[in-house]
Design an enzyme around this catalytic site. Sequence first.
Site, PDB file in Angstrom:
ATOM      1  N   THR A  83       0.493  -9.012  13.377  1.00  0.00           N
ATOM      2  CA  THR A  83       1.431  -8.358  12.475  1.00  0.00           C
ATOM      3  C   THR A  83       0.642  -7.652  11.409  1.00  0.00           C
ATOM      4  OG1 THR A  83       3.177  -8.622  10.885  1.00  0.00           O
ATOM      5  CG2 THR A  83       1.543 -10.349  10.937  1.00  0.00           C
ATOM      6  N   LYS A 106       3.750  -7.100   3.889  1.00  0.00           N
ATOM      7  CA  LYS A 106       3.595  -5.695   3.574  1.00  0.00           C
ATOM      8  C   LYS A 106       3.318  -4.956   4.877  1.00  0.00           C
ATOM      9  CE  LYS A 106       0.314  -3.493   3.217  1.00  0.00           C
ATOM     10  NZ  LYS A 106      -0.455  -2.553   4.107  1.00  0.00           N
ATOM     11  N   ASN A 121       0.109  10.602   5.977  1.00  0.00           N
ATOM     12  CA  ASN A 121      -1.119  10.278   6.701  1.00  0.00           C
ATOM     13  C   ASN A 121      -2.092  11.438   6.794  1.00  0.00           C
ATOM     14  OD1 ASN A 121      -0.921   7.439   7.489  1.00  0.00           O
ATOM     15  ND2 ASN A 121       1.047   8.161   8.287  1.00  0.00           N
ATOM     16  N   THR A 167       0.870  -1.190   0.000  1.00  0.00           N
ATOM     17  CA  THR A 167       0.000   0.000   0.000  1.00  0.00           C
ATOM     18  C   THR A 167       0.907   1.240   0.000  1.00  0.00           C
ATOM     19  OG1 THR A 167      -0.233  -0.209   2.402  1.00  0.00           O
ATOM     20  CG2 THR A 167      -2.022  -1.054   1.050  1.00  0.00           C
ATOM     21  N   GLU A 196       6.466   4.353   7.000  1.00  0.00           N
ATOM     22  CA  GLU A 196       6.035   5.606   6.388  1.00  0.00           C
ATOM     23  C   GLU A 196       6.941   6.767   6.807  1.00  0.00           C
ATOM     24  OE1 GLU A 196       1.315   4.545   5.762  1.00  0.00           O
ATOM     25  OE2 GLU A 196       1.912   5.728   7.498  1.00  0.00           O
TER      26      GLU A 196
END
Lengths: 403, 403
Positions: free
Chosen positions: A184, A173, A398, A147, A268
Amino acid sequence: MNTIESVAGFHVAGVHAGLKKNGKLDFAIIASDVPCVAAGVFTQNTVKAAPVLLNMERLAASATDKRAVAINTVSANACTGEQGMQNARRMSELVAEAIDASAEQIFVMSTGVIGTQLPMQKIEQGVSLASQALGDDWQSAAAAIMTTDTRPKQAAITVETEQGSYTIAGISKGSGMIAPNMATMLCVVTTDAELSPALAQSSLGAAADVSFNRIVVDGDTSTNDMVILLANGQSDITVEGDAMSQQFQAALNEVLTSLSKQIVRDGEGVSKFISLHVEGAHSDEDALQIARTIATSPLVKTAFYGNDANWGRIIAAAGRAGVPFDPDKAALYFAVGEDAVDGKLCLFANGQVAAYSEEDATAIITQDDVTVSLDCGNGDGSCHIWTCDLSHEYVSINGDYRS
Amino acid sequence: MNTIESVAGFHVAGVHAGLKKNGKLDFAIIASDVPCVAAGVFTQNTVKAAPVLLNMERLAASATDKRAVAINTVSANACTGEQGMQNARRMSELVAEAIDASAEQIFVMSTGVIGTQLPMQKIEQGVSLASQALGDDWQSAAAAIMTTDTRPKQAAITVETEQGSYTIAGISKGSGMIAPNMATMLCVVTTDAELSPALAQSSLGAAADVSFNRIVVDGDTSTNDMVILLANGQSDITVEGDAMSQQFQAALNEVLTSLSKQIVRDGEGVSKFISLHVEGAHSDEDALQIARTIATSPLVKTAFYGNDANWGRIIAAAGRAGVPFDPDKAALYFAVGEDAVDGKLCLFANGQVAAYSEEDATAIITQDDVTVSLDCGNGDGSCHIWTCDLSHEYVSINGDYRS
């Protein structure tokens, strides 16, 4: 850690089903030619996505007949009510038809935005394309489950035994909504070894506990997290007895730890990878609580981002962890590298700043890979976790994730 | 809420002692002409700064003889060992000499970087200048205790009784390292009412619990947080009996709630003020746990910053709070304004997205003041807390705080 070449009897594919824009890979199938022993660990969030609930139900019904895992991106199929459960079931039926299995033999995973229904026409397209493309292209399968990840994550290990060798291989991922105390993010691990269901489940639980449950990107726990292990026995090696079981456990730990660290490194907006070692705590549980509090502290994470060796924020975070912590007994060290044990610089000891030069500390903290070691001086409890900084880019990613 | 004009028998000053650059106010004294009844609440962080430890000791020794609070910025005097304790004592001695009191009658507070010793020459200069400037300039005193704050915080209320009126007035600071489950950031509250020590302490504890303990900027709890209440009786009004005690409690709650909300509104990098109302939880404690988990979630906070009505992240955060939460019973609402009860838009109910338009939701979330209400549908537990978004500016401020 190796990349995956092939795992006997497993075939995979990653395709573009029209879920993502710009023709990116967005749908994957990992399938076994024969029924597998399966194990799973699932999110501890009380809000569980439809695919999590469906897989928990299917694993409870049978852990010896599973054939495949299908994974879609873009929609998490979480908070989607009865329609969401129906769509998850339908997705599994489509896969079952395509690979000549029954729906009960199929696991499904979803990742993406919470609250939107699966676009079933695109899912149908994904199943059709992926089932026709099944082969050994694990890199595409790993890419098709991303993603906000910026790179695919895969790991493989070959285990040598007296009877020959077998392989353990996994893809995963995850980039945000990453915290320990969970199963997880999405991860599929395959092995061509033969395992009993009990050994599969206990090994997977133990491995997840020292890998995925030891990473923090931002402290949020997803509604969709899960790891599925499929063992199809096609290497003709049966894992049994203490020695072989321990060998399998060690190899599985290595694969899952590699995948976990890959998730943090690709977290991220991450610019810095932090190995956080806490020892001398009253118990292992206390050590973990202290480590998690440090790893989720916005002040600690922004200081890492700013290359600021601000040890005071780390000690302050330890002090609010809610477990015994006495600064007068504690000592804090920085070192360069992943899980580094050498070249440690002491910044804090005996309740106050240590005799170190700010230049030396800055020379360490400006590296991309830093090990922070906290000795609580209070017992034998310890833990290692892996975490990262909090950057402007995390806020950007975000702040406009859905737009 | 009013600004402070004067409080009978109290005199204050904020001066530049050379701690901050550019001539900014950086040192304050709040002094009473006569001994005060005192109460205090202190950080629950196990790592406590020297001034916190000193004040706890002095309050325990006597709660009826206190004369003044002196406050320095730039150095937190935390993690500074025995030298730090000696410096805190010396700071109080300097104040005592200047206002003709004994050191045991003086409280000290420090805020700033953890781990650096107080620059005692500048502290001496601050005490000298401030003690000569004592008067009614509460705005300067409030300005002189700021760190990353962008504006002074003060609040006052006049309470009318049958015997006449008295005043409660407070100043506070705080912008980062702000989380509930603590005493507070620095705050000094004065009153010219006469209180018993027991009433002073119980009222202060109760008021802090519904004000400072209900705000979150970033989830970190400081080593230096404290609130001190000084009551000097110079209004000639004695607070006694249930009716007057309740009246005092209500007025004190108002002053502290005002100061708390001012801290959140001036939080580091804050662009949005969020009133978070959780009800229908199993208990008040559960409601608070859910609210805190939502308020500290980086994903929720960055979505607020990005004007994204991303309710899925709020529900996911509630689900990982570690207390009972069933999404099928829950409902989530957004409304415009501080602690708003009208004009609520339902975004989530019955385990899935509600029938709302994204335009309506965006029209609310783009406002500077938003109320988020979560009904857990699971009992009578409820709480209100006040929080904010997580912005690029927060990362900038804390990425280079020490430089």
